[in-house]
Design an enzyme around this catalytic site. Structure first.
Site, PDB file in Angstrom:
ATOM      1  N   TRP A  61     -18.647  15.451  13.254  1.00 20.13           N
ATOM      2  CA  TRP A  61     -17.224  15.128  12.338  1.00 20.13           C
ATOM      3  C   TRP A  61     -17.071  16.266  11.469  1.00 20.13           C
ATOM      4  O   TRP A  61     -18.269  16.541  10.655  1.00 20.13           O
ATOM      5  CB  TRP A  61     -17.597  13.801  11.898  1.00 20.13           C
ATOM      6  CG  TRP A  61     -17.117  12.770  12.645  1.00 20.13           C
ATOM      7  CD1 TRP A  61     -17.100  12.788  14.169  1.00 20.13           C
ATOM      8  CD2 TRP A  61     -17.035  11.181  12.354  1.00 20.13           C
ATOM      9  NE1 TRP A  61     -16.922  11.478  14.786  1.00 20.13           N
ATOM     10  CE2 TRP A  61     -16.623  10.650  13.356  1.00 20.13           C
ATOM     11  CE3 TRP A  61     -17.005  10.578  11.176  1.00 20.13           C
ATOM     12  CZ2 TRP A  61     -16.490   9.087  13.700  1.00 20.13           C
ATOM     13  CZ3 TRP A  61     -16.749   9.106  11.200  1.00 20.13           C
ATOM     14  CH2 TRP A  61     -16.648   8.571  12.380  1.00 20.13           C
ATOM     15  N   LYS A  76     -12.642  15.512  14.763  1.00 20.19           N
ATOM     16  CA  LYS A  76     -13.915  15.356  15.707  1.00 20.19           C
ATOM     17  C   LYS A  76     -14.001  16.570  16.469  1.00 20.19           C
ATOM     18  O   LYS A  76     -13.043  16.776  17.661  1.00 20.19           O
ATOM     19  CB  LYS A  76     -13.678  14.080  16.669  1.00 20.19           C
ATOM     20  CG  LYS A  76     -14.183  12.605  15.679  1.00 20.19           C
ATOM     21  CD  LYS A  76     -12.828  11.747  16.101  1.00 20.19           C
ATOM     22  CE  LYS A  76     -13.074  10.700  15.024  1.00 20.19           C
ATOM     23  NZ  LYS A  76     -11.649  10.088  14.721  1.00 20.19           N
ATOM     24  N   THR A 112       0.904  -1.045  -0.102  1.00 19.19           N
ATOM     25  CA  THR A 112      -0.018  -0.043  -0.102  1.00 19.19           C
ATOM     26  C   THR A 112       0.950   1.231   0.104  1.00 19.19           C
ATOM     27  O   THR A 112       2.147   1.067   0.049  1.00 19.19           O
ATOM     28  CB  THR A 112      -0.869   0.146   1.463  1.00 19.19           C
ATOM     29  OG1 THR A 112      -0.041   0.112   2.389  1.00 19.19           O
ATOM     30  CG2 THR A 112      -1.994  -1.088   1.367  1.00 19.19           C
ATOM     31  N   GLU A 135      -5.774  -2.725  -1.673  1.00 19.69           N
ATOM     32  CA  GLU A 135      -6.335  -3.906  -0.961  1.00 19.69           C
ATOM     33  C   GLU A 135      -7.599  -4.669  -1.887  1.00 19.69           C
ATOM     34  O   GLU A 135      -7.957  -5.726  -1.585  1.00 19.69           O
ATOM     35  CB  GLU A 135      -6.881  -3.902   0.320  1.00 19.69           C
ATOM     36  CG  GLU A 135      -5.601  -3.501   1.357  1.00 19.69           C
ATOM     37  CD  GLU A 135      -5.329  -1.882   1.463  1.00 19.69           C
ATOM     38  OE1 GLU A 135      -5.418  -1.123   0.449  1.00 19.69           O
ATOM     39  OE2 GLU A 135      -5.016  -1.551   2.581  1.00 19.69           O
TER      40      GLU A 135
HETATM   41  N1  LIG Z   1     -11.307   8.886  -5.589  1.00 24.24           N
HETATM   42  C1  LIG Z   1     -10.952   8.932  -4.535  1.00 24.24           C
HETATM   43  N2  LIG Z   1     -11.462   9.879  -3.691  1.00 24.24           N
HETATM   44  C2  LIG Z   1     -10.844  10.158  -2.193  1.00 24.24           C
HETATM   45  N3  LIG Z   1     -10.016   9.279  -1.793  1.00 24.24           N
HETATM   46  C3  LIG Z   1      -9.519   7.945  -2.772  1.00 24.24           C
HETATM   47  C4  LIG Z   1      -9.939   8.120  -4.064  1.00 24.24           C
HETATM   48  N4  LIG Z   1      -9.230   6.864  -4.456  1.00 24.24           N
HETATM   49  C5  LIG Z   1      -8.638   6.508  -3.417  1.00 24.24           C
HETATM   50  N5  LIG Z   1      -8.539   7.143  -2.324  1.00 24.24           N
HETATM   51  C6  LIG Z   1      -8.096   7.003  -0.984  1.00 24.24           C
HETATM   52  O1  LIG Z   1      -6.821   6.202  -1.290  1.00 24.24           O
HETATM   53  C7  LIG Z   1      -6.887   4.876  -0.460  1.00 24.24           C
HETATM   54  C8  LIG Z   1      -6.206   3.868  -1.093  1.00 24.24           C
HETATM   55  O2  LIG Z   1      -4.925   4.066  -1.398  1.00 24.24           O
HETATM   56  P1  LIG Z   1      -3.726   3.130  -1.455  1.00 24.24           P
HETATM   57  O3  LIG Z   1      -4.339   1.786  -1.291  1.00 24.24           O
HETATM   58  O4  LIG Z   1      -2.834   3.503  -2.502  1.00 24.24           O
HETATM   59  O5  LIG Z   1      -2.953   3.307  -0.452  1.00 24.24           O
HETATM   60  P2  LIG Z   1      -3.112   4.510   1.111  1.00 24.24           P
HETATM   61  O6  LIG Z   1      -4.423   4.007   1.631  1.00 24.24           O
HETATM   62  O7  LIG Z   1      -3.064   5.866   0.578  1.00 24.24           O
HETATM   63  O8  LIG Z   1      -2.012   4.133   1.999  1.00 24.24           O
HETATM   64  P3  LIG Z   1      -1.750   3.156   3.345  1.00 24.24           P
HETATM   65  O9  LIG Z   1      -3.006   2.207   3.340  1.00 24.24           O
HETATM   66  O10 LIG Z   1      -0.445   2.517   3.153  1.00 24.24           O
HETATM   67  O11 LIG Z   1      -2.053   4.037   4.540  1.00 24.24           O
HETATM   68  C9  LIG Z   1      -8.511   5.119  -0.107  1.00 24.24           C
HETATM   69  O12 LIG Z   1      -8.481   4.004   1.193  1.00 24.24           O
HETATM   70  C10 LIG Z   1      -8.777   6.161  -0.095  1.00 24.24           C
HETATM   71  O13 LIG Z   1      -8.695   6.879   1.073  1.00 24.24           O
HETATM   72 MG   LIG Z   2      -4.933   2.435   2.871  1.00 26.40          MG
END
Ligand SMILES: Nc1ncnc2c1ncn2[C@@H]1O[C@H](COP(=O)(O)OP(=O)(O)OP(=O)(O)O)[C@@H](O)[C@H]1O
Ligand SMILES: [Mg+2]
Ligand SMILES: Nc1ncnc2c1ncn2[C@@H]1O[C@H](COP(=O)(O)OP(=O)(O)OP(=O)(O)O)[C@@H](O)[C@H]1O
Ligand SMILES: [Mg+2]
Lengths: 542, 542
Positions: B442, B437, B181, B326
């Site tokens: 929120w 919060k 990730t 994921e």
């Molecule tokens: N279109 C979108 N709008 C808002 N948020 C988004 C969008 N697409 C993805 N995300 C955010 O990105 C996350 C997924 O990103 P990625 O799997 O690349 O790793 P990460 O969550 O940024 O990193 P880590 O999980 O290691 O903290 C999602 O859970 C969401 O929070």
């Molecule tokens: Mg993530």
């Protein structure tokens, strides 16, 4: 990754969640049109699932349907498979013996039937060994007097039930539905589909480039739901939120034309015979199609003339599909690729006259008599073998038929003879059983028939092999003339002479009033050969 | 049905068989454009597979890549997974410690790297415990002098090999690739994809109504192949014969614009940051797009202003996608449904500002703190949980992270807080870790940021929670101004006052030169909170 099984119930629930308002329109056996939407369909499928459980239906039980394409049949598709039982769709046009054979072979427990088929089932029910009851797919007001034992009314059965149902989850390889082959070349053989094969087949169809099905599509499955799950329409249409228009019992040209234009049908799927009827009606009434974009023609070869008429007179794209009950069924689709869109129409029809290119998920090879793979040169031909996750690994409880159906590597023998060209277009030459072996060379009965029906006065044509002392087999052409036609043998031969090689010309032409057709409307050449078994060729016998 | 496994190798062989001539164009790290087609790609993937075997690579081994989006990286995708090994794509922008951690955690055996990354890997290689060798993805002429131990040249390795290879078949649940990730909220966690999940994900994308990908499409994956398999482009594009245009190392606006117009790109996929760069360049040079139809914006929220600019200035449809490493990664896509096509553009942007509707294969629910499902009313919000066959069941060899990631029914906790409206549009409110919060209510940091960047003088904005004695947490807005801007706190507050509820207004605005970004370009709020840990609000501290 999560071990989430592919389940048929996921389809209807997805549609209900994502496209709740999308319409499902059905012409009903009671008369008139019925309308509801995916949300209703999912609710009623859940109610029906609860009803099946209340009848004691267990996972793995076979539940038969003898029914037209309607919303109730759709509910049966989802409810029966959804609880892990097997939806056995029966072709009501089967000859009596085959019908009885199939019900007993499948050990069907309940039979759901449309009003139309009450008299038929009353006649047949004595043949059935294990059927516990009959459900007539109608409401109380339309319930007929009937001698059927243990008979129930669909709407009563369903109406009492809760519309809540947590669909069970189980192994995706579990059987979901059962369909017997058309019986064109012999006795019908059972094909058992699984949840997995059903979903993977739907994915294959939806990923065909250019299909572009979505919320703006309205799909009319004219191909019956008792014939290979209406080619998958009831499964893939909900996945993309397409409207479904079910034609019910009325498959004549007039009824179809009315439904297509009134309901904004954009795609219609069916066998050549129904399109003949539709085009005939359009010609007679000088109508136009107002919404129709595409017609998928399959199950038998799509005549060039038919594709041309759709295209040139109505601007409707005719696509050809080839498939088999054993393949869920779609194997190939013939459509014009973007790069060929500017070819002259005639060249385009040459392409679409071929059965088409494999969809993702279907692998093909052609082999010679020794099982050796032949080149994809568009010239070599041999038996077509296929492989894929939505293709059978054996017939349902039929070890003899199963034993013959696979090569040593597990590829399925289609029984079709074909060529594959360098672009991957597969072209059916004939069935292995129908090809005419004349002096060591093969003549395609299908090619000859296709040329013959190009004649404006020929309504239908069949070519079979008859014995010849010198050439072993020679083609005999059996013709049904258009009404009032005076066409004679010489006229047919003259016409064909300009179109086929000389040694392909039929040795005789015989005129008949009708040709034998099987339960899915296909020519039954085995029957025709039977009819002509005492026939001898003029120059040989005379 | 035949027990045919879903295998990644089937994709490239299908493309080679059905679309052999379709182009794959890559900008290379060596400079210049490389062109070949699916037939070549399949051949070279087979050669590479043979090369891997000659190196002793076994099924299950991890082979790492540190590489841009190019045809060689594509070959690695297919060759490594094709022989049953695991393609571990590494983000070269990872901080040093994380890079080392990941390589050792994955037990990578070989690392394939682009020329660009030779210096980086030379620096890092001392950290790696089990790496047996390095393959520089170039030809002999471009091989650099390097201190990397056991170093090989890609073209030499591949060129020697036969291009024949009968891809092995094995259980479709077998792992095929590995990606960590982004590390936005903590240490990156490993996600292991399988052949099955990869194919099912590709099917899900291709069945999105309106995607209409096919031979006429040319897809530009700007999203890196080291970031969740470039969102699946390398898998689904070949399935439908789409052209792929790989941008290689040049992701700046000018390079992208040139590639898009020269190569007839119709769809481009990437994160908001790259589109900012592209739009900036287009604005400056007053160019138009000549082929581009659609841009998929995901990975972070797609700013309204960006979608508007694409649409109104260039007639390019901006779609928003939401997903996670994921989830393979696509969960939802926001696009205008046919029924909404006539809505005023503003309303359309309201819709597309939401993250979108679930693709087939992804189930979603939102739950409150007790894990109870909340209604899909577009108002209630809570943590978003998902389920589906292309979603993880656990992190790779990380029991602690895995333990926290699922509810009792096996749904995956996304860590995103969201709403779902009655039409199924999911809207991200915030990350569970970032939401503010304030007095029991929120405040969405994302909403505030989105409003802030709407200001023409704000280049980038981040909102974090800071401690407040009375309200517990209050929003602090951290802003990067456009060059030459003199914007001050009052100007920002005035602007926001007209756009958000009063109690949402940030308690302070701080101007900085840059904000911390993670390896995929996302704002790292954990870092920002760290930077501001000693900060206290003016009216509180002052
Ligand atoms: N279109 C979108 N709008 C808002 N948020 C988004 C969008 N697409 C993805 N995300 C955010 O990105 C996350 C997924 O990103 P990625 O799997 O690349 O790793 P990460 O969550 O940024 O990193 P880590 O999980 O290691 O903290 C999602 O859970 C969401 O929070
Ligand atoms: Mg993530
Ligand atoms: N587009 C087409 N062109 C030519 N033939 C076709 C086409 N589509 C299907 N067929 C023929 O139909 C066959 C499959 O039909 P189906 O499964 O309905 O049963 P059947 O083969 O007619 O009957 P049975 O197997 O019981 O003899 C194919 O094997 C092929 O011969
Ligand atoms: Mg057959």
């Amino acid at each position: 990754m999560m071990d989430r099984p592919l389940m048929i119930s996921q389809i209807i629930e997805y549609a209900a969640g994502s496209y709740p308002e999308q319409e499902i329109v059905s012409r009903t056996p009671e008369g008139g049109l019925h309308r509801y939407n995916y949300e209703d369909a999912a609710k009623r499928s859940r109610q029906l699932a609860n009803a099946l459980k209340s009848l004691g239906v267990q996972a793995g039980d076979r539940i038969a349907t003898v029914a037209w394409n309607t919303y109730r049949h759709l509910e049966l598709y989802y409810a029966v498979s959804g609880i892990g039982a097997i939806c056995h769709t029966i072709n009501p046009r089967l000859p009596v013996e085959q019908f009885g054979y199939i019900v007993n072979h499948a050990k069907d427990q309940y039979i759901f039937l449309d009003l139309t088929f009450v008299p038929l089932l009353e006649k047949l029910q004595g043949l059935f060994e294990g059927v516990k009851g009959y459900v007539v797919m109608t409401d109380r007001a339309h319930m007929p007097e009937t001698s059927l034992p243990n008979v129930m009314c669909y709407e009563e059965l369903v109406g009492e039930q809760s519309d809540e149902m947590a669909w069970p989850e189980f192994d995706e390889h579990t059987a979901s539905s059962l369909c017997y082959t058309s019986g064109t070349t012999g006795n019908p053989k059972g094909v058992l589909y699984s949840h997995r094969s059903t979903l993977l087949h739907a994915f294959s169809v939806l990923t065909i480039p250019g299909m572009n099905l979505g919320e703006e599509s309205a799909v009319l499955p004219v191909v019956p739901m008792f014939h290979v799950n209406a080619w998958g329409v009831p499964y893939f249409a909900p996945m993309v939120g397409a409207k479904i228009v079910f034609p019910g019992p009325k498959l004549d040209g007039e009824s179809l034309a009315e439904l297509i234009n009134n309901e904004g049908v954009t795609e219609a799927w069916g066998v050549p015979t129904v399109w003949l009827g539709l085009l005939g009606h359009m010609r007679k009434t000088e109508q136009k199609f107002t919404s129709l974009k595409r017609v998928l023609i399959g199950g038998s070869a799509a005549p060039r003339a038919m594709m041309r008429e759709f295209q040139e007179k109505y601007g409707v794209e005719g696509l050809q599909g080839w498939g088999m009950t054993e393949m869920s069924p779609i194997g190939t689709v013939s459509m014009i690729r973007p790069k060929d869109a500017d070819l002259p129409l005639d060249r385009q029809f040459d392409i679409k006259a071929k059965q088409g290119r494999a969809v993702f998920g279907v692998e093909m090879k052609i082999v010679n008599d020794d099982g050796q793979a032949l080149p994809r040169d568009g010239k070599s031909f041999g038996e077509l073998l296929v492989r894929g996750p939505a293709i059978i690994s054996g017939y349902y409880e039929n070890p003899e038929a199963s034993a013959k159906a696979f090569d040593s590597e597990g590829w399925f023998r289609t029984g079709d003879v074909s060529k594959i060209d360098p672009e991957g277009y597969m072209e059916i030459v004939d069935r292995t059983k129908d090809v005419i072996k004349s002096g060591g060379e093969w003549i395609s009965s299908i090619d000859l028939e296709n040329e013959a029906v190009g004649h404006p006065e020929i309504a239908e044509a069949a070519v079979i092999a008859v014995h010849h002392p010198k050439w072993d087999e020679r083609p005999l052409l059996v013709v049904v003339r258009e009404p009032d036609s005076q066409l004679d043998k010489q006229g047919v031969i003259d016409y064909l002479s300009q179109r086929v090689a000389k040694w392909w010309l039929p040795d005789d032409v015989v005129f008949v009033d009708e040709l034998p057709h099987g339960a899915t409307g296909k020519l039954q050449k085995a029957k025709l050969r039977e009819q002509f078994k005492d026939y001898s060729l003029p120059e040989v016998g005379g």
